[in-house]
Write a protein that holds these residues in place. Structure first.
Motif, PDB file in Angstrom:
ATOM      1  N   GLY A 134      -3.624   2.156  -9.953  1.00  0.00           N
ATOM      2  CA  GLY A 134      -3.375   2.648  -8.604  1.00  0.00           C
ATOM      3  C   GLY A 134      -4.641   2.603  -7.765  1.00  0.00           C
ATOM      4  O   GLY A 134      -4.624   2.189  -6.593  1.00  0.00           O
TER       5      GLY A 134
ATOM      6  N   THR B 181      -3.177   5.305 -13.360  1.00  0.00           N
ATOM      7  CA  THR B 181      -4.077   5.812 -12.320  1.00  0.00           C
ATOM      8  C   THR B 181      -5.180   4.802 -12.027  1.00  0.00           C
ATOM      9  O   THR B 181      -5.539   4.570 -10.864  1.00  0.00           O
ATOM     10  CB  THR B 181      -4.679   7.160 -12.744  1.00  0.00           C
ATOM     11  OG1 THR B 181      -3.620   8.112 -12.896  1.00  0.00           O
ATOM     12  CG2 THR B 181      -5.668   7.670 -11.713  1.00  0.00           C
TER      13      THR B 181
ATOM     14  N   ALA C 148       0.831  -1.208   0.000  1.00  0.00           N
ATOM     15  CA  ALA C 148       0.000   0.000   0.000  1.00  0.00           C
ATOM     16  C   ALA C 148       0.863   1.255   0.000  1.00  0.00           C
ATOM     17  O   ALA C 148       0.560   2.240  -0.683  1.00  0.00           O
ATOM     18  CB  ALA C 148      -0.933  -0.004   1.206  1.00  0.00           C
ATOM     19  N   SER C 149       1.961   1.221   0.757  1.00  0.00           N
ATOM     20  CA  SER C 149       2.864   2.367   0.806  1.00  0.00           C
ATOM     21  C   SER C 149       3.493   2.612  -0.557  1.00  0.00           C
ATOM     22  O   SER C 149       3.615   3.769  -1.002  1.00  0.00           O
ATOM     23  CB  SER C 149       3.956   2.116   1.854  1.00  0.00           C
ATOM     24  OG  SER C 149       4.863   3.193   1.896  1.00  0.00           O
TER      25      SER C 149
ATOM     26  N   LYS D 271       0.803   4.215  -2.863  1.00  0.00           N
ATOM     27  CA  LYS D 271       0.578   5.623  -2.518  1.00  0.00           C
ATOM     28  C   LYS D 271       1.733   6.502  -2.969  1.00  0.00           C
ATOM     29  O   LYS D 271       1.534   7.667  -3.354  1.00  0.00           O
ATOM     30  CB  LYS D 271       0.343   5.754  -1.011  1.00  0.00           C
ATOM     31  CG  LYS D 271      -0.984   5.158  -0.548  1.00  0.00           C
ATOM     32  CD  LYS D 271      -1.135   5.257   0.967  1.00  0.00           C
ATOM     33  CE  LYS D 271      -2.469   4.664   1.427  1.00  0.00           C
ATOM     34  NZ  LYS D 271      -2.630   4.730   2.894  1.00  0.00           N
ATOM     35  N   ASP D 272       2.939   5.962  -2.942  1.00  0.00           N
ATOM     36  CA  ASP D 272       4.105   6.727  -3.373  1.00  0.00           C
ATOM     37  C   ASP D 272       4.109   6.988  -4.874  1.00  0.00           C
ATOM     38  O   ASP D 272       4.856   7.848  -5.354  1.00  0.00           O
ATOM     39  CB  ASP D 272       5.395   5.994  -2.992  1.00  0.00           C
ATOM     40  CG  ASP D 272       5.706   6.098  -1.509  1.00  0.00           C
ATOM     41  OD1 ASP D 272       5.094   6.944  -0.829  1.00  0.00           O
ATOM     42  OD2 ASP D 272       6.549   5.303  -1.027  1.00  0.00           O
TER      43      ASP D 272
ATOM     44  N   HIS E 196      -7.872   0.282   1.302  1.00  0.00           N
ATOM     45  CA  HIS E 196      -7.582   1.679   1.611  1.00  0.00           C
ATOM     46  C   HIS E 196      -8.576   2.594   0.892  1.00  0.00           C
ATOM     47  O   HIS E 196      -8.988   2.321  -0.236  1.00  0.00           O
ATOM     48  CB  HIS E 196      -6.160   2.036   1.184  1.00  0.00           C
ATOM     49  CG  HIS E 196      -5.108   1.466   2.081  1.00  0.00           C
ATOM     50  ND1 HIS E 196      -4.340   2.241   2.919  1.00  0.00           N
ATOM     51  CD2 HIS E 196      -4.713   0.179   2.295  1.00  0.00           C
ATOM     52  CE1 HIS E 196      -3.504   1.470   3.590  1.00  0.00           C
ATOM     53  NE2 HIS E 196      -3.707   0.220   3.234  1.00  0.00           N
TER      54      HIS E 196
ATOM     55  N   CYS F 198       2.218   0.230 -10.691  1.00  0.00           N
ATOM     56  CA  CYS F 198       0.884  -0.076 -10.151  1.00  0.00           C
ATOM     57  C   CYS F 198       0.167  -1.140 -10.960  1.00  0.00           C
ATOM     58  O   CYS F 198      -0.603  -1.929 -10.397  1.00  0.00           O
ATOM     59  CB  CYS F 198       0.032   1.198 -10.120  1.00  0.00           C
ATOM     60  SG  CYS F 198       0.564   2.414  -8.907  1.00  0.00           S
TER      61      CYS F 198
ATOM     62  N   MET G 211       1.594   8.177  -6.493  1.00  0.00           N
ATOM     63  CA  MET G 211       0.723   9.317  -6.780  1.00  0.00           C
ATOM     64  C   MET G 211       1.581  10.575  -6.875  1.00  0.00           C
ATOM     65  O   MET G 211       2.442  10.819  -6.029  1.00  0.00           O
ATOM     66  CB  MET G 211      -0.333   9.465  -5.686  1.00  0.00           C
ATOM     67  CG  MET G 211      -1.509  10.325  -6.093  1.00  0.00           C
ATOM     68  SD  MET G 211      -2.829  10.296  -4.847  1.00  0.00           S
ATOM     69  CE  MET G 211      -4.265  10.571  -5.882  1.00  0.00           C
TER      70      MET G 211
ATOM     71  N   LEU H 265      -5.363   0.221  -4.356  1.00  0.00           N
ATOM     72  CA  LEU H 265      -5.774   0.764  -3.059  1.00  0.00           C
ATOM     73  C   LEU H 265      -7.078   0.128  -2.584  1.00  0.00           C
ATOM     74  O   LEU H 265      -7.220  -0.223  -1.408  1.00  0.00           O
ATOM     75  CB  LEU H 265      -5.926   2.281  -3.145  1.00  0.00           C
ATOM     76  CG  LEU H 265      -4.624   3.080  -3.277  1.00  0.00           C
ATOM     77  CD1 LEU H 265      -4.934   4.570  -3.352  1.00  0.00           C
ATOM     78  CD2 LEU H 265      -3.683   2.798  -2.111  1.00  0.00           C
TER      79      LEU H 265
ATOM     80  N   PRO I 235      -8.047   8.543  -2.348  1.00  0.00           N
ATOM     81  CA  PRO I 235      -7.876   9.979  -2.083  1.00  0.00           C
ATOM     82  C   PRO I 235      -8.763  10.784  -3.028  1.00  0.00           C
ATOM     83  O   PRO I 235      -8.317  11.281  -4.056  1.00  0.00           O
ATOM     84  CB  PRO I 235      -6.386  10.207  -2.342  1.00  0.00           C
ATOM     85  CG  PRO I 235      -5.998   9.125  -3.296  1.00  0.00           C
ATOM     86  CD  PRO I 235      -6.866   7.944  -2.972  1.00  0.00           C
TER      87      PRO I 235
ATOM     88  N   PHE J 282      -1.578   8.830 -10.947  1.00  0.00           N
ATOM     89  CA  PHE J 282      -0.520   7.891 -10.593  1.00  0.00           C
ATOM     90  C   PHE J 282       0.462   7.763 -11.744  1.00  0.00           C
ATOM     91  O   PHE J 282       0.074   7.741 -12.900  1.00  0.00           O
ATOM     92  CB  PHE J 282      -1.107   6.509 -10.268  1.00  0.00           C
ATOM     93  CG  PHE J 282      -1.826   6.442  -8.949  1.00  0.00           C
ATOM     94  CD1 PHE J 282      -1.216   5.876  -7.839  1.00  0.00           C
ATOM     95  CD2 PHE J 282      -3.115   6.946  -8.810  1.00  0.00           C
ATOM     96  CE1 PHE J 282      -1.873   5.802  -6.615  1.00  0.00           C
ATOM     97  CE2 PHE J 282      -3.783   6.885  -7.597  1.00  0.00           C
ATOM     98  CZ  PHE J 282      -3.158   6.312  -6.495  1.00  0.00           C
TER      99      PHE J 282
END
Length: 307
Positions: free
Chosen positions: A64, A61, A36-37, A40-41, A73, A289, A43, A68, A76, A49
């Motif tokens: 990504g 994207t 997950a980290s 997120k990185d 998760h 991703c 983005m 998530l 965003p 993404f």
């Protein structure tokens, strides 16, 4: 009505997402957090993404967002909405990115219960349809494409709209059968490709049409000595995209996968980088991703839960 698998009261897109979400059953919580980290990185500043470059891309994207959601998760929303609205109704982008825009908007608005703006994009996609048959990669292409038809099918699902005359989507498939009994995106070829054959199997299955059992055997025969699946019969190394799509198609056909589970898991683990992302194949040096989602999808299938 929506096109649904006769054996599952769920769309194909949702089934893939839910299957990828089961991947956590085969991982330690720390591994899930690490993946997950990594996602997120990926983005970037504008809310999209990145993929193989430092710039955002609609294609990556979509993956990504898929990752998530599969990892449990929240999306965003505000950052994604700002990025996606910059494309308006998809003017000037190609077919693949148009389907990605439609799917991203569908997933984002479904996630927040807001009004879905994707109908205008679906109207643009119809320009790529050949009458009441399948879809083509370009409006002036001389033949339909199984890959394009599958992407359009998923776009309609994620937007939540019924596709026109769904039973005609596969009318082009016989012309795209290969001499070895599989499928390709060009007519008259001697051998098929794993990804296109898998897409054909899934579409036929979700539209309630018969799939020749030999096609499943063809997919099974693409498994290599390295554990993953080959893109074509003459490919030298397996890749994660072919592995994930073949496994998903075989699961759709209810093939037992227990015998190939451990070698496949070994291959998938080899594709997992310490940063948390997944590579596409052994010679790849940049996780992204897209392949991370295919890693999660493969793991979710191999949990043994048929869903």
């Amino acid at each position: 009505m929506q096109c649904k698998n006769k054996s599952k009261n769920v769309t194909c897109s949702k089934h893939m997402s839910e299957t990828a979400g089961r991947s956590s059953q085969l991982m330690e919580p720390e591994s899930v957090d690490q993946i997950a980290s990594f996602v997120k990185d990926q983005m970037v500043e504008d809310g999209g993404f990145r993929g193989r470059t430092e710039s955002s891309d609609l294609y990556y994207t979509l993956f990504g967002m898929e990752c998530l959601q599969a990892l449990g998760h929240d999306l965003p929303h505000d950052r994604l909405a700002k990025y996606l609205t910059g494309f308006n109704e998809g003017n000037g982008i190609d077919f693949v990115h148009l389907t990605c825009l439609a799917r991203c908007l569908g997933k984002l608005t479904n996630n927040t219960k807001q009004t879905n703006p994707g109908q205008a994009i679906l109207q643009k996609l119809e320009r790529y349809r050949s009458g009441d048959c399948g879809f083509r990669m370009t409006p002036d292409a001389k033949h339909d494409s199984i890959y394009a038809t599958f992407l359009a099918f998923l776009a309609y699902e994620d937007i939540g709209k019924a596709i026109r005359n769904p039973q005609s989507l596969t009318s082009c498939f016989d012309k795209l059968k290969t001499k070895d009994g599989a499928y390709a995106d060009q007519p008259g070829l001697s051998f098929g490709t794993t990804t296109v054959t898998a897409a054909a199997v899934v579409l036929l299955s979700y539209l309630g049409e018969k799939v020749d059992p030999s096609v499943g055997q063809w997919l099974l025969s693409r498994r290599s000595k390295y554990g993953g699946f080959l893109a074509t019969p003459n490919a030298s190394i397996p890749d994660l995209l072919s592995t994930a799509t073949a496994l998903f198609a075989l699961q759709t056909l209810h093939y037992p996968l227990e015998e190939i589970k451990e070698p496949c898991l070994t291959f998938i683990e080899e594709m997992w980088n310490d940063c948390g992302g997944f590579y596409g194949h052994i010679f790849d040096n940049k996780p992204d991703c897209e392949y991370t989602f295919y890693g999660l999808l493969s793991l979710g299938i191999l949990t043994g839960d048929k869903g």
